[in-house]
Design an enzyme around this catalytic site. Structure first.
Site, short mmCIF file in Angstrom:
data_model
loop_
_atom_site.label_atom_id
_atom_site.label_comp_id
_atom_site.label_asym_id
_atom_site.label_seq_id
_atom_site.Cartn_x
_atom_site.Cartn_y
_atom_site.Cartn_z
CG ASP A 1 3.11 9.38 2.58
OD1 ASP A 1 2.49 10.45 2.40
OD2 ASP A 1 2.77 8.54 3.45
CG LEU B 1 13.05 6.41 -16.45
CD1 LEU B 1 13.33 5.18 -15.61
CD2 LEU B 1 13.19 7.66 -15.57
CG HIS C 1 1.17 18.76 -2.28
ND1 HIS C 1 1.45 17.47 -1.87
CD2 HIS C 1 0.01 19.10 -1.68
CE1 HIS C 1 0.48 17.06 -1.06
NE2 HIS C 1 -0.39 18.03 -0.91
#
Ligand code: IPE
Ligand code: IPE
Ligand code: MG
Length: 229
Positions: free
Chosen positions: A16, A127, A33
């Site tokens: 955020d 991962l 963004h």
């Protein structure tokens, strides 16, 4: 002995603060963004390097459609671009990509791109990076209940858990939210039942591997009792 001896198996992050980062730099929200996407790559690569097994990132919520049309359109385009440029990075780092959320709301082309990247990275054994896309925990839990009923199964914790989008990823050990907000915003409500939570004021574009390491260090010092003594 290194500081990662009690590495969390599953880290989840509410990314955020892109908009506020942009504002503080006199830029448009879209620039925030773009910058946030760079952090996604940096944090993913770092998690992969230190041996985290699952990293779930909240990228777009079921509520984010209420944002101005232009911002939503930009985010959709950013996702398309992201997957195109990121495939080689996933492969280079042995990262498997998975999406969670109600993907059918996205354009056919974006859905196809997502599926494609999932398939092309399915063999990667390092991962697993999970992106939450059009994700809402209440929506996920509702869909899970529907699946349990459709399959004629009993409503048990195990059956609900196995019907969630995250079924194979396990519960969250460490939850992080950037930007100073202290709330879950409909993210992994079921999976965070016993996760350790960390809230930092750092805005997502400024979040760096060093801070993640510091949080992991603090995580290792927490005593997780799971209701016991
Ligand atoms: C998080 O940053 C990214 C998304 C929700 C897509 P925000 O866009 O929520 O940034 P702030 O909270 O307005 O600063
Ligand atoms: C949560 O952030 C969703 C994502 C990070 C994708 P928001 O910025 O949408 O959450 P609220 O509105 O502050 O709760
Ligand atoms: Mg926000």
């Amino acid at each position: 002995m290194n500081s990662y001896k009690q590495l969390p198996n599953h880290i989840a992050i509410i990314m955020d603060g892109n908009g506020r980062w942009a504002k503080s730099h006199g830029l448009s929200r879209t620039a925030g963004h773009e910058e946030g996407a760079k952090t996604v790559r940096e944090i993913t690569t770092h998690c992969s390097k230190i041996g985290v097994k699952y990293l779930t990132l909240y990228a777009f919520s079921t509520e984010n459609w209420t944002r101005p049309k232009l911002e939503v359109e930009f985010l959709m385009k950013l996702l398309e671009r992201w997957f195109k440029s990121e495939l080689s990075i996933y492969l280079e780092n042995n990262v498997r990509f998975k999406a969670i959320g109600e993907l059918s709301k996205f354009s056919k082309s974006l859905q196809k791109t997502i599926k494609d990247v999932e398939e092309k990275t399915a063999h990667c054994t390092g991962l697993t990076q999970v992106l939450a896309l059009n994700y809402g925990s209440r929506d996920e839990i509702t869909r899970a209940f529907k699946k349990v009923i459709e399959n004629n199964l009993d409503i048990t914790e195990e059956n609900i858990d196995a019907s969630l989008d995250t079924a194979t990823f396990g519960d969250v050990d460490l939850l992080i939210r950037t930007s100073g907000e202290v709330r879950l915003s409909n993210f992994l409500l079921w999976q965070c039942a016993y996760s350790e939570m960390f809230f930092t004021d750092t805005l997502w574009p400024d979040f760096a591997p060093k801070e993640l390491d510091e949080i992991i260090e603090q995580f290792t010092k927490r005593e997780r009792r799971f209701g016991g003594i």
